[in-house]
Every structure is written in structure tokens, then in C-alpha cells.
Write a protein that holds these residues in place. Structure first.
Motif, PDB file in Angstrom:
ATOM      1  N   TRP A 255       3.896 -25.293  43.532  1.00 46.62           N
ATOM      2  CA  TRP A 255       2.596 -24.230  43.239  1.00 46.62           C
ATOM      3  C   TRP A 255       2.054 -23.852  44.700  1.00 46.62           C
ATOM      4  O   TRP A 255       2.101 -22.666  44.955  1.00 46.62           O
ATOM      5  CB  TRP A 255       1.150 -25.335  42.423  1.00 46.62           C
ATOM      6  CG  TRP A 255       0.228 -24.579  41.968  1.00 46.62           C
ATOM      7  CD1 TRP A 255      -0.680 -23.227  42.666  1.00 46.62           C
ATOM      8  CD2 TRP A 255      -0.054 -24.285  40.854  1.00 46.62           C
ATOM      9  NE1 TRP A 255      -1.150 -22.553  41.357  1.00 46.62           N
ATOM     10  CE2 TRP A 255      -0.835 -23.340  40.677  1.00 46.62           C
ATOM     11  CE3 TRP A 255       0.380 -24.477  39.604  1.00 46.62           C
ATOM     12  CZ2 TRP A 255      -1.472 -22.592  39.495  1.00 46.62           C
ATOM     13  CZ3 TRP A 255      -0.038 -24.726  38.233  1.00 46.62           C
ATOM     14  CH2 TRP A 255      -0.769 -23.567  38.203  1.00 46.62           C
ATOM     15  N   LEU A 256       1.741 -24.610  45.790  1.00 48.41           N
ATOM     16  CA  LEU A 256       1.574 -23.767  46.954  1.00 48.41           C
ATOM     17  C   LEU A 256       3.007 -22.806  47.897  1.00 48.41           C
ATOM     18  O   LEU A 256       2.841 -22.443  48.655  1.00 48.41           O
ATOM     19  CB  LEU A 256       1.667 -25.656  48.088  1.00 48.41           C
ATOM     20  CG  LEU A 256       0.683 -25.827  47.438  1.00 48.41           C
ATOM     21  CD1 LEU A 256      -0.043 -27.667  48.743  1.00 48.41           C
ATOM     22  CD2 LEU A 256      -1.195 -25.874  47.856  1.00 48.41           C
ATOM     23  N   GLU A 259       1.697 -20.083  45.918  1.00 50.84           N
ATOM     24  CA  GLU A 259       0.839 -19.501  46.717  1.00 50.84           C
ATOM     25  C   GLU A 259       0.898 -19.082  47.926  1.00 50.84           C
ATOM     26  O   GLU A 259       0.166 -17.810  48.424  1.00 50.84           O
ATOM     27  CB  GLU A 259      -0.467 -20.034  46.222  1.00 50.84           C
ATOM     28  CG  GLU A 259      -1.261 -20.817  45.265  1.00 50.84           C
ATOM     29  CD  GLU A 259      -2.208 -21.572  45.022  1.00 50.84           C
ATOM     30  OE1 GLU A 259      -3.475 -21.786  44.182  1.00 50.84           O
ATOM     31  OE2 GLU A 259      -2.300 -22.698  46.083  1.00 50.84           O
ATOM     32  N   HIS A 260       1.266 -19.839  48.792  1.00 51.86           N
ATOM     33  CA  HIS A 260       1.446 -18.903  50.266  1.00 51.86           C
ATOM     34  C   HIS A 260       2.239 -18.157  50.530  1.00 51.86           C
ATOM     35  O   HIS A 260       1.780 -16.715  51.161  1.00 51.86           O
ATOM     36  CB  HIS A 260       2.303 -19.917  50.972  1.00 51.86           C
ATOM     37  CG  HIS A 260       2.901 -19.680  52.333  1.00 51.86           C
ATOM     38  ND1 HIS A 260       1.544 -19.708  53.071  1.00 51.86           N
ATOM     39  CD2 HIS A 260       4.010 -19.051  53.254  1.00 51.86           C
ATOM     40  CE1 HIS A 260       2.218 -19.374  53.934  1.00 51.86           C
ATOM     41  NE2 HIS A 260       3.887 -18.891  54.336  1.00 51.86           N
ATOM     42  N   PRO A 266      -2.141 -21.211  50.552  1.00 57.19           N
ATOM     43  CA  PRO A 266      -2.376 -22.684  49.517  1.00 57.19           C
ATOM     44  C   PRO A 266      -3.540 -22.819  49.302  1.00 57.19           C
ATOM     45  O   PRO A 266      -4.603 -22.927  50.324  1.00 57.19           O
ATOM     46  CB  PRO A 266      -1.127 -23.436  50.267  1.00 57.19           C
ATOM     47  CG  PRO A 266      -1.543 -23.415  51.391  1.00 57.19           C
ATOM     48  CD  PRO A 266      -1.962 -21.565  52.151  1.00 57.19           C
ATOM     49  N   THR A 267      -4.227 -22.835  48.229  1.00 58.58           N
ATOM     50  CA  THR A 267      -4.682 -23.638  48.102  1.00 58.58           C
ATOM     51  C   THR A 267      -5.586 -24.446  47.194  1.00 58.58           C
ATOM     52  O   THR A 267      -4.884 -26.163  46.775  1.00 58.58           O
ATOM     53  CB  THR A 267      -5.851 -22.794  47.157  1.00 58.58           C
ATOM     54  OG1 THR A 267      -5.287 -22.415  45.810  1.00 58.58           O
ATOM     55  CG2 THR A 267      -5.927 -20.945  47.491  1.00 58.58           C
ATOM     56  N   THR A 268      -6.789 -25.503  47.354  1.00 56.27           N
ATOM     57  CA  THR A 268      -6.987 -26.662  46.827  1.00 56.27           C
ATOM     58  C   THR A 268      -7.066 -26.758  45.184  1.00 56.27           C
ATOM     59  O   THR A 268      -6.270 -27.657  44.864  1.00 56.27           O
ATOM     60  CB  THR A 268      -8.729 -27.541  47.509  1.00 56.27           C
ATOM     61  OG1 THR A 268      -8.801 -27.029  48.727  1.00 56.27           O
ATOM     62  CG2 THR A 268      -8.825 -28.589  46.874  1.00 56.27           C
ATOM     63  N   ALA A 271      -3.082 -27.083  44.746  1.00 59.98           N
ATOM     64  CA  ALA A 271      -2.550 -28.111  45.108  1.00 59.98           C
ATOM     65  C   ALA A 271      -2.852 -29.100  43.687  1.00 59.98           C
ATOM     66  O   ALA A 271      -1.896 -29.795  43.191  1.00 59.98           O
ATOM     67  CB  ALA A 271      -3.255 -29.031  46.232  1.00 59.98           C
ATOM     68  N   SER A 306       2.814 -21.703  37.945  1.00 58.54           N
ATOM     69  CA  SER A 306       1.608 -21.063  39.410  1.00 58.54           C
ATOM     70  C   SER A 306       2.022 -19.337  38.588  1.00 58.54           C
ATOM     71  O   SER A 306       1.010 -18.935  39.151  1.00 58.54           O
ATOM     72  CB  SER A 306       2.168 -21.485  40.366  1.00 58.54           C
ATOM     73  OG  SER A 306       3.393 -20.639  40.663  1.00 58.54           O
TER      74      SER A 306
END
Length: 443
Positions: A255-256, A259-260, A266-268, A271, A306
């Protein structure tokens, strides 16, 4: 003096029983964990309502399960592999000496009950911020009886058509828990319609530390969920335990990674959501695949889910807390990939495409996915429409605007106590706080 040990008592394994007692407590903890996870994801004005929807599911589903749910799900098949009989209606005929495999039957029934509880609670995330609490109290027990119980029998019950007839595999709940909750959530959010301001207003989670705490408790409980399904303190439970940990990790990383690449950040929340997506996907497959298969399945779920959570904006359905994008999609990924990665070392016979089993198992998994998703969606949609017509399922615009915490439960999550002679100290960051205070004074 010679003592005679009852046959039933002699067949109980104390190690297996001790592990299943612990696993049952772990799975029950998942529902409070889910409450925190969901509670952190909503806005300040609906936090307590979200917690209540999960907690009340514990009580409602437990009553249904003890009255007739367990009998219908795990009783001897009453015909066609569709539903169990009523021999154990009200848990009749079951006592301390009753045994299921190597554990007490009452413990096995309680373990399975915790699965039913968290599945019902999962559905609430799709309709956060806008469902009438009274309608939810009606929906949960009826839904558990009409949707969860039959699918549990199909998948795990004696003579169930998916298990014994079709031969599809599901170790710990991809079909009855993940796909069922996701498809049901989709149906219910279509019945209620989107939240006020959907696709216009920012609806970001109000408390990310709460989200992470909830995700951590879910992950902790998931070891009981999956490894407990081995029903014994043995090597299979150990392998499932490790597969569960591995898939949660690669789900988080997948998922990160998306997002990246997509957003640059990359978000909390990403994660936490990625870890849950990986855990969702490994749930059906944890007892069928090798460690390498678990790593790949978790990664695939983290990546696919994601992207899937954004489908609601394109297709215009308001799945508030991504039950569809994570649980339905993640459940499909994990259940389907059993047909690719299943190994005889874990299953005791069935093998997936990559281990020489051909497409046979893959086809069985696909049939089970379609059947469960279609049944859960259609029955939930019909039930939701019926409740909406009879008593209304959607909260009023005023209640939704002000917040369900205050208008339904007469309290807010951020009233921190009393200062001086009864003046409440309110620290709410909700944009509707003035309106909420006005309603509170009127009440």
C-alpha cells in the motif's frame, strides 16, 4: 478404586483447548479494535456512534447465535448443503462433556460466534455517519441469521455445499467474513445513498493515532482468528501464525509503495489500511499456501486494495470507511489466489496452479466467490430496503449535519468533563460544533 473416565472427556486435548480459549479471546478483541479503527476514521461528530455500532453487534449477534445461529450454521446438514438442522436449538444437548474434535463443543461454538460478531460489525463501516441506530439494531440480528449463518454453513458446516460439494478452500473466513461483509456493505451503502457532501467536502479521519491503535489490535486479534482456526496447538497453527504476520507486513508495504508512487507521500492511514488489506487476503489462504505464497498474497492485496478504495468516487457509491475496497476486494484476492498458490504440504491434497494442480482449484474458488458475493449482496439489499420502507434506515439531514453522537446518543466524544459549577468544557473540532451545542442545550 478404579475410576471410569467418560469417553468424551478423554478425547479433549488440554493443549488444544487452552490455545482455542486464548484464540477466542483474541478474536473477540478484534471487535473493540475495529471500533477504534472505524472510530478514528470518521469525523468528530460520529465517533461514539461508530463505537456503538460495533459494541452493540457483540450483544445482538451473541443472542442470535445462542438461540439458533450455531445450530443452523454447524448443525448436521438439513438438505442440499444449504443450512444446518435445529438439533441444537438454544444450544440444547450441548454441555461440558460435548466434544468437537479435540476441544469442547461449547468452546468451538464460542470461537465461531466471535467470527459472526466481527463480520456484522465490519458492515457498519460502509454506512458510517448516516445510518439510524434503531434501524441498525433491527438489521444486525436479522442479517446475521439470513446472510452470515447460511454462508458459514456452506463454507464450514457439515455437508456444506462449498466445502463438501464444490471443494473450494477457505481456512479462516475469506468467504463468510471478508467477502460477505464487503458485498453486504456495498448493498447497504447503495440503499442509504451517499453522505451529505460526498465528493465535495473533506472527510478525512479525525484521529489517526486511534486508527493505528485499532489496526494494531486487529492485527493482534488476527493471530487468534487465523491460527485459532487450526483448532489445535500444532504445527499447522504455527505455519498459519507466520503466514498471517508475513502477509500483514507485505500488505502494509504494498500500500505504501502505491501511495509513494501515486501521491508522493506514504501515509499513516495507508500503512494501517495496507496491513489490514494483507490480513484480509491471507485469512482464507493462510492454511493453504507456503510462506512465499503468503508474502505474495499480502503484497498483491496491499497494491490492489490501495487502488480499489478510490473506485467509489468513480462509480458514485459512498462506502464511508472502505469496506468494499479492503474487505470485499482483499477477500476476493486472497480466496482466488488459493487456486494459484495452494500446496499439498499445507492442504493435505489440493494444489494450486503453480504447484501442478492446473486450473481446477482456481475454478472452484471463483465459483465460491461469485456465489457468496451475489447471495450476500442480494439478501442484504432486500433486507435494507425492507427496513428502510418500514422504519427508515437513513438518519435525517439535521441529525447527519449535527452529528449522530449528540442527536442519537446525547453525548460527544470530546466533552472532557466539568469545570467549576457544571459548565461543560468542550474541545470539538467539528465544523458543526456550534449547531451541536445548540441541539445539546435544547435537549
Amino acid at each position: 478404586m478404579e475410576t471410569t473416565v467418560p469417553l468424551a472427556a478423554a478425547s479433549v486435548d488440554t493443549g488444544d483447548t487452552a490455545w482455542l480459549l486464548a484464540a477466542t479471546a483474541l478474536v473477540l478483541l478484534m471487535t473493540p479494535g475495529l471500533a477504534l479503527f472505524y472510530g478514528g476514521m470518521v469525523r468528530t461528530k460520529s465517533v461514539l456512534n461508530m463505537l456503538m455500532m460495533s459494541f452493540v453487534s457483540i450483544a445482538l449477534v451473541t443472542v442470535v447465535w445462542l438461540v439458533c445461529g450455531y445450530a443452523l450454521a454447524f448443525g448436521d446438514d438439513a438438505g442440499g448443503g444449504l443450512i444446518g438442522g435445529l438439533d441444537h436449538l438454544g444450544m440444547a444437548g450441548l454441555g461440558p462433556d460435548s466434544v468437537q474434535g479435540t476441544v469442547p463443543t461449547l468452546l468451538f461454538a464460542t470461537f465461531q460466534l466471535t467470527f459472526a460478531i466481527v463480520t456484522a460489525a465490519l458492515v457498519s463501516g460502509a454506512v458510517a455517519d448516516r445510518a439510524k441506530f434503531g434501524a441498525w439494531l433491527v438489521f444486525v440480528p436479522v442479517w446475521a441469521l439470513l446472510v452470515y449463518v447460511p454462508i458459514a454453513h456452506w463454507t464450514w458446516g457439515p455437508g456444506g455445499w462449498i466445502l463438501d460439494g464444490l471443494g473450494a478452500l477457505d481456512f479462516a473466513g475469506g468467504l463468510p467474513v471478508e467477502i460477505t461483509s464487503g458485498a453486504s456493505g456495498l448493498a447497504l451503502c447503495l440503499v442509504l445513498g451517499p453522505r451529505l457532501g460526498f465528493k465535495k467536502d473533506a472527510m478525512r479521519p479525525h484521529n489517526l493515532p486511534m486508527v493505528v491503535l485499532g489496526a494494531g489490535l486487529l492485527w493482534f486479534g488476527w493471530f487468534g482468528f487465523n491460527a485459532g482456526s487450526a483448532l489445535g496447538a500444532n504445527g499447522l497453527a504455527a505455519a498459519v501464525f507466520l503466514n498471517t504476520l508475513a502477509a500483514g507486513c507485505t500488505g502494509l508495504l504494498g500500500w505504501l509503495l502505491v501511495e509513494h508512487k501515486r501521491d508522493g507521500h506514504p501515509t499513516t492511514l495507508g500503512a494501517a489500511s495496507g496491513a489490514v488489506a494483507g490480513l484480509v487476503a491471507i485469512t482464507p489462504s493462510c492454511g493453504s499456501v507456503s510462506l512465499l505464497g503468503a508474502l505474495v498474497i499480502g503484497l498483491a492485496a496491499g497494491i490492489v486494495c490501495s487502488y480499489a478504495v478510490s473506485w467509489k468516487f468513480k462509480l458514485n457509491y459512498d462506502d464511508s470507511l472502505d469496506v468494499v475496497g479492503v474487505h470485499l476486494v482483499g477477500g476476493v484476492v486472497g480466496t482466488l489466489l488459493i487456486g494459484v498458490f495452494a500446496t499439498a504440504t499445507m492442504t493435505g491434497g489440493a494444489e494450486g496452479l503453480l504447484h501442478g494442480g492446473g486450473f481446477a482449484q482456481l475454478g472452484k474458488q471463483l465459483v465460491a466467490i461469485v456465489a457468496v458475493a451475489a447471495y450476500a449482496f442480494l439478501v442484504t439489499f432486500g433486507l435494507g430496503k425492507l427496513i428502510d420502507r418500514v422504519m427508515g434506515f437513513r438518519a435525517s439531514e439535521e441529525q447527519e449535519h449535527t452529528g449522530l453522537d449528540l442527536t442519537v446518543h446525547a453525548e460527544t466524544a470530546y466533552d472532557h468533563g466539568v469545570l467549576g459549577h457544571g459548565a461543560p468544557v468542550t474541545a470539538s473540532v467539528s465544523p458543526s460544533a456550534p449547531a451541536a451545542q445548540k441541539v445539546k442545550k435544547q435537549a
